[in-house]
Design an enzyme around this catalytic site. Structure first.
Site: not given
Length: 275
Positions: A104, A132, A149, A218-219
């Site tokens: 992703h 992202h 990030h 965040t994942t």
């Protein structure tokens, strides 16, 4: 005569050792971000979407139950302005790196020591960076085109992430230096490509001000107690560059941004140096 009891004892000791090594390896891998992101997605109301991440695996339960999750909305009226945190002292150096399609997002993984950043007196080594789109963090409710990030890990295995937000405008020079490699991955079936020596000091921040708070990855597995430093200045990127980062992933998705999470009375600092 064969001593079967001795053989059995050796067998069970060996089996226990293998089990211990596998367990330690599994625990270590569950701490950081997953290398293969195909086990979850970003589709709203999907069985593998953000609302269900915490139900997909026991080790991902923090995604649904954690009280210090990221990203969050950085609201000016709620921040505590301070001057004691100090600048983001980055001590980076060029390192051999690999571009990897994780399912992703596109990750740039540093194979050698890429240097460190010092936060609250502790050094964190730069491990990888990824993007992202649109941004995951918002400022006063506003979402931006892209978010970078820069993921670091300390000796205590705690994580620290430095984040840069981007709006549409002029090209980002660091992404521009990777465009040929990104285009190459977009045309390849393989998931990764060595890109040689990459200098992380070329990533422009352009501001001494930053937000600081304690959150999570965040994942999945959404590990908590991650120190976040979100640079206050929003930089620019072209639409073509944002699109290139998405096309190279091959997941046919328009977004890889986790929804904003509740702040839950966490303190958010805004570092502003004394002039």
């Amino acid at each position: 005569m064969v001593n079967y009891s001795s053989i059995s004892c050796i067998f069970f000791v060996a089996l226990f050792s293998i089990f211990t090594i596998v367990s330690i390896s599994s625990a270590a891998s569950s701490h950081g971000e997953v290398e293969d992101e195909r086990e979850f997605n970003y589709k709203k109301n999907d069985e593998k979407g953000p609302e269900r991440w915490g139900e997909l695996k026991p080790e991902w339960e923090m995604c649904g139950k954690g009280e210090m999750q990221s990203p969050i909305d950085l609201m000016n009226e709620r921040v505590n302005i301070v001057s004691h945190l100090g600048r983001l002292n980055r001590d980076y150096n060029p390192s051999n790196a690999t571009l990897k399609n994780r399912g992703h997002d596109i990750m740039l993984k540093f194979e050698d020591g890429a240097g460190t950043i010092k936060i609250n007196g502790f050094e964190y080594e730069l491990q990888q960076l990824h993007w992202h789109s649109p941004s995951e963090h918002t400022i006063n409710g506003r979402r931006f085109a892209l978010e970078l990030h820069m993921v670091h890990e300390g000796r205590n295995r705690r994580m620290a992430v430095v984040t840069v937000l981007y709006k549409i405008g002029r090209a980002d020079t660091f992404i521009r230096s990777l465009e040929k490699e990104l285009e190459g991955i977009a045309e390849m079936e393989e998931a990764e490509k060595n890109v040689g020596m990459i200098d992380p000091t070329k990533i422009k921040i352009g501001s001494r001000k930053y937000y600081r708070y304690t959150g999570s990855l965040t994942t999945p597995p959404c590990t908590q107690n991650v120190t976040w430093s979100v640079v206050r200045k929003v930089r620019t990127v072209t639409r073509k560059q944002v699109k290139l980062l998405r096309v190279a992933v091959h997941d046919d998705a328009n977004s890889n941004a986790r929804p904003v999470q509740p702040t839950n009375k966490r303190i958010v600092h805004l570092y502003r140096p004394i002039v």
